[in-house]
Design a protein around this motif. Sequence first.
Motif, PDB file in Angstrom:
ATOM      1  N   ALA A   1     -22.856  -8.792  82.390  1.00 51.91           N
ATOM      2  CA  ALA A   1     -23.081  -9.863  81.414  1.00 51.91           C
ATOM      3  C   ALA A   1     -24.499 -10.396  81.516  1.00 51.91           C
ATOM      4  O   ALA A   1     -25.119 -10.376  82.589  1.00 51.91           O
ATOM      5  N   VAL A   2     -24.986 -10.864  80.383  1.00 57.05           N
ATOM      6  CA  VAL A   2     -26.249 -11.611  80.313  1.00 57.05           C
ATOM      7  C   VAL A   2     -25.899 -13.005  79.825  1.00 57.05           C
ATOM      8  O   VAL A   2     -25.110 -13.166  78.888  1.00 57.05           O
ATOM      9  N   ILE A   3     -26.443 -14.027  80.473  1.00 56.56           N
ATOM     10  CA  ILE A   3     -26.196 -15.402  80.043  1.00 56.56           C
ATOM     11  C   ILE A   3     -27.519 -16.075  79.727  1.00 56.56           C
ATOM     12  O   ILE A   3     -28.587 -15.605  80.157  1.00 56.56           O
ATOM     13  N   ASN A   4     -27.457 -17.151  78.956  1.00 59.30           N
ATOM     14  CA  ASN A   4     -28.700 -17.861  78.660  1.00 59.30           C
ATOM     15  C   ASN A   4     -28.984 -18.925  79.722  1.00 59.30           C
ATOM     16  O   ASN A   4     -28.159 -19.224  80.594  1.00 59.30           O
ATOM     17  N   GLU A   5     -30.167 -19.492  79.618  1.00 57.29           N
ATOM     18  CA  GLU A   5     -30.647 -20.408  80.652  1.00 57.29           C
ATOM     19  C   GLU A   5     -29.771 -21.646  80.784  1.00 57.29           C
ATOM     20  O   GLU A   5     -29.432 -22.071  81.894  1.00 57.29           O
ATOM     21  N   SER A   6     -29.382 -22.232  79.658  1.00 56.04           N
ATOM     22  CA  SER A   6     -28.582 -23.455  79.707  1.00 56.04           C
ATOM     23  C   SER A   6     -27.222 -23.210  80.347  1.00 56.04           C
ATOM     24  O   SER A   6     -26.728 -24.031  81.128  1.00 56.04           O
ATOM     25  N   THR A   7     -26.604 -22.070  80.033  1.00 58.71           N
ATOM     26  CA  THR A   7     -25.308 -21.744  80.625  1.00 58.71           C
ATOM     27  C   THR A   7     -25.437 -21.504  82.120  1.00 58.71           C
ATOM     28  O   THR A   7     -24.570 -21.915  82.903  1.00 58.71           O
ATOM     29  N   ALA A   8     -26.514 -20.857  82.528  1.00 54.32           N
ATOM     30  CA  ALA A   8     -26.742 -20.625  83.950  1.00 54.32           C
ATOM     31  C   ALA A   8     -26.885 -21.948  84.700  1.00 54.32           C
ATOM     32  O   ALA A   8     -26.332 -22.129  85.796  1.00 54.32           O
ATOM     33  N   LYS A   9     -27.605 -22.896  84.103  1.00 49.69           N
ATOM     34  CA  LYS A   9     -27.771 -24.203  84.741  1.00 49.69           C
ATOM     35  C   LYS A   9     -26.448 -24.965  84.784  1.00 49.69           C
ATOM     36  O   LYS A   9     -26.148 -25.651  85.764  1.00 49.69           O
ATOM     37  N   LYS A  10     -25.672 -24.841  83.695  1.00 43.22           N
ATOM     38  CA  LYS A  10     -24.396 -25.561  83.627  1.00 43.22           C
ATOM     39  C   LYS A  10     -23.420 -25.064  84.693  1.00 43.22           C
ATOM     40  O   LYS A  10     -22.699 -25.847  85.311  1.00 43.22           O
ATOM     41  N   ILE A  11     -23.407 -23.761  84.924  1.00 41.93           N
ATOM     42  CA  ILE A  11     -22.415 -23.183  85.832  1.00 41.93           C
ATOM     43  C   ILE A  11     -22.901 -23.133  87.271  1.00 41.93           C
ATOM     44  O   ILE A  11     -22.158 -23.460  88.203  1.00 41.93           O
ATOM     45  N   PHE A  12     -24.183 -22.769  87.457  1.00 40.87           N
ATOM     46  CA  PHE A  12     -24.674 -22.551  88.817  1.00 40.87           C
ATOM     47  C   PHE A  12     -25.671 -23.608  89.291  1.00 40.87           C
ATOM     48  O   PHE A  12     -26.054 -23.611  90.464  1.00 40.87           O
ATOM     49  N   GLY A  13     -26.110 -24.499  88.385  1.00 42.76           N
ATOM     50  CA  GLY A  13     -27.077 -25.514  88.771  1.00 42.76           C
ATOM     51  C   GLY A  13     -28.493 -25.073  88.451  1.00 42.76           C
ATOM     52  O   GLY A  13     -28.815 -23.885  88.464  1.00 42.76           O
ATOM     53  N   SER A  14     -29.362 -26.048  88.155  1.00 39.47           N
ATOM     54  CA  SER A  14     -30.731 -25.741  87.735  1.00 39.47           C
ATOM     55  C   SER A  14     -31.539 -25.064  88.826  1.00 39.47           C
ATOM     56  O   SER A  14     -32.388 -24.217  88.554  1.00 39.47           O
ATOM     57  N   THR A  15     -31.265 -25.399  90.083  1.00 37.21           N
ATOM     58  CA  THR A  15     -32.042 -24.791  91.174  1.00 37.21           C
ATOM     59  C   THR A  15     -31.736 -23.305  91.301  1.00 37.21           C
ATOM     60  O   THR A  15     -32.589 -22.517  91.691  1.00 37.21           O
ATOM     61  N   ALA A  16     -30.524 -22.904  90.954  1.00 34.82           N
ATOM     62  CA  ALA A  16     -30.159 -21.493  91.046  1.00 34.82           C
ATOM     63  C   ALA A  16     -30.952 -20.652  90.049  1.00 34.82           C
ATOM     64  O   ALA A  16     -31.340 -19.518  90.345  1.00 34.82           O
ATOM     65  N   VAL A  17     -31.218 -21.226  88.861  1.00 41.17           N
ATOM     66  CA  VAL A  17     -31.983 -20.504  87.854  1.00 41.17           C
ATOM     67  C   VAL A  17     -33.419 -20.338  88.309  1.00 41.17           C
ATOM     68  O   VAL A  17     -34.009 -19.252  88.207  1.00 41.17           O
TER      69      VAL A  17
END
Length: 416
Positions: A149-165
């Motif tokens: 899967a590819v996810i967008n930046e906002s979804t990545a921050k929502k699920i894993f937190g902004s520091t993870a991105v």
Amino acid sequence: MLKNYFQIACKVYMRRKLFTAINLLCIVLTMVVLLVVTALLQATFFPIGVEGKSERFLQIGTVTQVSKNSTRRSPLGYKVIDQYLRKMKTVEKVAAVTGPESVSVYQKDSVNEIMMRRADAEYWQILDFKLLSGRVPTEEDVKLGRFVAVINESTAKKIFGSTAVVSQKVVGQKINAGGQQFEIIGVVEDVIHMNAFADIWVPITTFPSSQYREQYTGNFNAMLMGKSAADLPLIRDELIQVVKQINADEPTHWDHTYMWADSKLDFFARGILSHDEVADSGAVQLLAGVVFFMLLFMLLPALNLVNLNSGRIMERAAEIGVRKAFGASNRELVKQFVMENILLCLFGALLGLIFTKLTLVWLSNADLIPYLKVDLSFAVFAYGFVIAIVFGVLSGVIPAWKMSRLDPVLALKGAA
């Protein structure tokens, strides 16, 4: 001459500051509304960035089938794309992608509703996503049905937190979406454009069932890309023949099948005007309607400015009488006062551009429209300049002509 007009205009406008402020407020508000709408329309109909190749590709969103007793309008089925559109000789690439659908993502103790699309490898070759980390699906991923899967930046921050991105720790993580588990292989920048809007993308071959391969209608959109913009008319012509074959092969045997390959503007026009059964999308009528309503919107403040300008100009009756007594023609007087009004409108347009920029920044950051990113462009700036000139002429000609016809003797006495 222009320098003199400018100097006179500055003195006149500073003489009656209240009238000037009211005029400017009217102009600025009108300009901001028109330019914001123009910027949004340009971003929608003529996108750049992820859909930067839009001048080279056409899109098909629906197939309309008609019989004597019924009409069916539906998104495409995968069979139409795979067995008919991919065989077109005028097309360089054909992409198949589902429309966005809501799925639940379960991660630890939280549940999030996000929008998912299933796409083939060509989808990632036609659209130019900005990859923040990782990679996008390849032809091998799709062929083997890998659960990536590819996810967008906002979804990545929502699920894993902004520091993870930021630290790129999202790639390689597992995610449960719609009851299926995927491995995240990439993170892309947020986008809102119609063909690219989603939160997560997975290969088309990850459907729970292979039944989609045999469907003439379903939940798919097709993107047909030529080698250059010159190929688009050829693609449209060939599609007509392809549709005839689809209509002949379709087991339910509809009387007529209609399917059109449209540009971005044509696609929206066809959907709004429901031109499903004719080649003409109605784009000309749609643009004409937009221009008509913009001119109508400009007319109301223009009439208000006509009244304000008439009052302001009549206060200069003595000046007009002196100029006419020394031989100034009606044409010269009209030109002067119209130029004064245009200069005021151009100054209002400059303020309008500044406030438009601030409004667009606010819209992009307010999350009123998900992933909206729109800014001033050279085209929008040029539209603003043209609108200011039109606005200045519309609101200046009538009072200027009325003023130029004053009798010099009455004008010198201060009477209208």
